[in-house]
Design a protein around this motif. Structure first.
Motif, PDB file in Angstrom:
ATOM      1  N   ASN A   1      10.865 -20.761 -15.493  1.00  0.00           N
ATOM      2  CA  ASN A   1      12.254 -20.325 -15.602  1.00  0.00           C
ATOM      3  C   ASN A   1      12.653 -19.437 -14.423  1.00  0.00           C
ATOM      4  N   SER A   2      12.374 -19.923 -13.248  1.00  0.00           N
ATOM      5  CA  SER A   2      12.817 -19.279 -12.012  1.00  0.00           C
ATOM      6  C   SER A   2      13.024 -20.379 -10.993  1.00  0.00           C
ATOM      7  N   CYS A   3      13.571 -20.027  -9.849  1.00  0.00           N
ATOM      8  CA  CYS A   3      13.848 -21.033  -8.822  1.00  0.00           C
ATOM      9  C   CYS A   3      12.635 -21.314  -7.938  1.00  0.00           C
TER      10      CYS A   3
ATOM     11  N   HIS B   1       8.313 -22.067  -7.233  1.00  0.00           N
ATOM     12  CA  HIS B   1       7.348 -23.058  -7.709  1.00  0.00           C
ATOM     13  C   HIS B   1       5.950 -22.457  -7.793  1.00  0.00           C
TER      14      HIS B   1
ATOM     15  N   CYS C   1      19.234 -23.507 -12.212  1.00  0.00           N
ATOM     16  CA  CYS C   1      18.120 -22.807 -11.583  1.00  0.00           C
ATOM     17  C   CYS C   1      18.037 -21.416 -12.174  1.00  0.00           C
ATOM     18  N   GLY C   2      16.897 -21.090 -12.768  1.00  0.00           N
ATOM     19  CA  GLY C   2      16.744 -19.765 -13.338  1.00  0.00           C
ATOM     20  C   GLY C   2      16.402 -19.798 -14.799  1.00  0.00           C
TER      21      GLY C   2
ATOM     22  N   ASN D   1      15.344 -25.582 -14.873  1.00  0.00           N
ATOM     23  CA  ASN D   1      15.139 -25.883 -13.469  1.00  0.00           C
ATOM     24  C   ASN D   1      15.282 -27.366 -13.199  1.00  0.00           C
ATOM     25  N   ASP D   2      16.007 -27.678 -12.149  1.00  0.00           N
ATOM     26  CA  ASP D   2      16.168 -29.056 -11.690  1.00  0.00           C
ATOM     27  C   ASP D   2      15.255 -29.298 -10.500  1.00  0.00           C
TER      28      ASP D   2
ATOM     29  N   THR E   1      18.842 -32.245  -6.338  1.00  0.00           N
ATOM     30  CA  THR E   1      20.250 -31.854  -6.229  1.00  0.00           C
ATOM     31  C   THR E   1      21.171 -33.051  -6.297  1.00  0.00           C
TER      32      THR E   1
ATOM     33  N   THR F   1      15.557 -29.759  -4.817  1.00  0.00           N
ATOM     34  CA  THR F   1      16.098 -28.407  -4.813  1.00  0.00           C
ATOM     35  C   THR F   1      15.275 -27.563  -3.847  1.00  0.00           C
TER      36      THR F   1
ATOM     37  N   THR G   1      13.630 -24.810  -3.437  1.00  0.00           N
ATOM     38  CA  THR G   1      12.304 -24.212  -3.601  1.00  0.00           C
ATOM     39  C   THR G   1      11.492 -24.936  -4.658  1.00  0.00           C
ATOM     40  N   TYR G   2      11.980 -24.958  -5.890  1.00  0.00           N
ATOM     41  CA  TYR G   2      11.248 -25.565  -7.003  1.00  0.00           C
ATOM     42  C   TYR G   2      10.961 -27.043  -6.739  1.00  0.00           C
TER      43      TYR G   2
END
Length: 534
Positions: free
Chosen positions: A470-472, A474, A502-503, A507-508, A511, A518, A520-521
């Motif tokens: 649950n963050s952007c 990885h 994102c968050g 998380n996706d 895009t 995306t 970072t993730y």
């Protein structure tokens, strides 16, 4: 991704020793004059009926724009799957040619490919290679298995239950192989996805080659229909699958809705249901499988009124995630799904997304909660009659379907501590333990994974049907994938959908439907997948 509440997770048992095969390079004399190329042939993993090999070509002559490497096996080896090239084989004679993206090799440049294969007797290494007809001086490799036990901590972690907001996208046996094939280089796509079955603690193909399901979740089949928004909330065509293949995705987990499949009156106008929904699922599955991608069909949203701990909604309809499947619709759902895909063992059935009867029971009686998971019936805190995992296994097998089945544990299938003791009986012996891992779960560190998940993975196949954070970033899934790779566990990340999330709410990975990661993730996970072989 749906946020999940966490609970105290008691890890039990010791991690079993997992064997790994290490490649040893062996230098042999030059096979012929000709200094145009060298070949490194390294058997990175070998088990009783199969092996995995990496091949590196070094071009010592003038630059070339395309290449074909040819050799003869010294035994009865047969290539079953190859990546970063296309192959032909006739008897002992094999050849591999470049793909569109890796044909050019400059002077002193290199390129690599890899393959899985079968053998009997001795897995002798080839002795002569030719590159575009020129004999290469080869540095060859042979397997040298060694046993490496995994850690066996004696105590288990304990954490206090914490809660996270629960949300979902709205509109937006026999002996087992000693190791998994090594993960060094993206896998290619040669023909349809392989049929799979369980052997020991691995999934294997029809030839006995160990195979891991590595890829992504493709959400929307669980929610778009019941919300009156059509079917896939995005494309399910060849172009979108090509985007997945550019990430080296070899498995796609598809969440489904039982009421949409069955066409109940609860599906609103504008939603896809009944025969139309079923055909859309079949068409997408068939297209994925024909592209070399295995499919996991996951029952995600189900019928039944539940308002207790962890509830995602107060609706009796299949509009959110419930703690257990229901007797009213779920056995019929799996009877129909199994009948529809019977005979296609490239498709895996994930019987129920994330059980949490322990939350409904207030985490008061583990024996009762695990019994509810397996046997169903009347379960504490759940107001409808529950269909247990044994009932669903029986429903699938009664159709004659022999597809591999995935069965989860407790705590939104993050807790597999007593999975083995409550495993449902399967006459086919083709059950995989389903595991989900997010950074906000209780079992979210290597200590717990070793004592809980690793101990089980030494006995039965484990598949991480959902991984995420649950963050952007990885950083967490990096830890999960590294540990899973070392323990022969497959994984599919949440989620291949461009919702702009994102968050804390999810998380996706992408895009857009063209597969742009995306920042970072998604970028981190794509980079990792491109290093892996199924």
């Amino acid at each position: 991704m749906k946020q999940r509440r966490t609970r105290t997770l008691l890890a039990t048992g010791a991690a079993g020793a997992l064997l790994t095969a290490a490649a040893a390079a062996v230098t042999v004399p030059a096979m012929a004059a000709g200094a145009g190329c060298t070949v490194a042939y390294s058997v990175s993993s070998q088990w009783n009926v199969g092996f995995s090999t990496n091949v590196t070509i070094t071009n010592l002559g003038s630059a070339i724009s395309s290449w074909t490497l040819a050799w003869s096996f010294g035994g009865d080896q047969q290539i079953t799957q190859l990546w970063n090239g296309s192959y032909t084989q006739s008897g002992a004679n094999a050849s591999v040619s470049n793909l569109s993206y890796n044909g050019s090799i400059g002077t002193n440049g290199t390129t690599s490919f890899g393959f899985n294969g079968t053998y009997s007797g001795t897995n002798a290494v080839p002795t002569t290679f030719t590159l575009n007809g020129t004999v290469c001086n080869g540095s060859l490799g042979s397997p040298s298995p060694s046993a490496t036990p995994s850690p066996t901590p004696s105590s288990s972690p304990s954490s206090s239950p914490s809660s996270s907001p629960s949300s979902s996208p709205s509109s937006s046996p026999s002996s087992s192989p000693s190791s998994s094939p090594s993960s060094t280089g993206g896998g290619g796509y040669n023909g349809p996805a392989p049929a799979l079955h369980v052997s020991g603690n691995h999934l294997v193909t029809s030839t006995g080659a160990v195979y891991r399901l590595l890829g992504v979740n493709r959400s929307s089949g669980e929610f778009a229909c019941i919300q009156g928004n059509g079917m896939w909330d995005g494309p399910a065509d060849q172009a979108s699958i090509d985007a997945m293949k550019s990430w080296n995705v070899h498995a796609v987990r598809i969440p489904l809705n039982e009421e949409c499949w069955l066409g109940t009156a609860d599906v609103p106008s504008g939603g896809t249901s009944g025969a139309t929904y079923q055909q859309a699922v079949k068409d997408y599955v068939n297209l994925l499988v024909s592209n070399g991608i295995n499919v996991v069909l996951d029952l995600h949203w189900t019928y039944g009124l539940y308002t207790g701990s962890g509830a995602g909604c107060s609706d009796v309809k299949a509009t959110c995630q419930k703690p257990m499947p229901d007797m009213q619709y779920t056995p019929t759902f799996w009877t129909q799904v199994a009948s529809a895909f019977k005979g296609d063992n490239a498709v895996v059935f994930d019987l129920f997304n994330e059980p949490y009867p322990d939350a409904a029971d207030g985490w008061n009686n583990p024996t009762e909660e695990w019994t509810c998971l397996r046997d169903g019936g009347t379960c504490t805190g759940i107001t409808y009659q529950v269909a247990g995992m044994q009932t669903l296994v029986n429903a699938v097998r009664a159709t004659g379907a022999s597809n591999v089945l995935m069965v989860g544990g407790l705590a939104w299938t993050n807790d597999l501590s007593q999975w083995a003791a409550y495993e449902p009986k399967d006459p086919d012996g083709d059950i995989v333990a389903s595991w989900h891992s997010y950074n906000f779960n209780s079992c979210s560190n290597t200590f717990c994974w070793n004592t809980n998940i690793g101990a089980l993975a030494a006995k039965v196949p484990v598949q991480a049907g959902e991984i995420g954070q649950n963050s952007c970033a990885h950083d967490y899934i990096d830890q999960v994938t590294a540990w899973a790779d070392a323990n022969g566990i497959g994984y599919t990340a949440w989620t291949w959908n461009p919702w702009g999330v994102c968050g804390s709410s999810g998380n996706d990975l992408i895009t857009d439907w063209s597969g742009t990661p995306t920042s970072t993730y998604g970028s981190g996970y794509k980079a990792h997948l491109l290093t892996q072989n199924p």
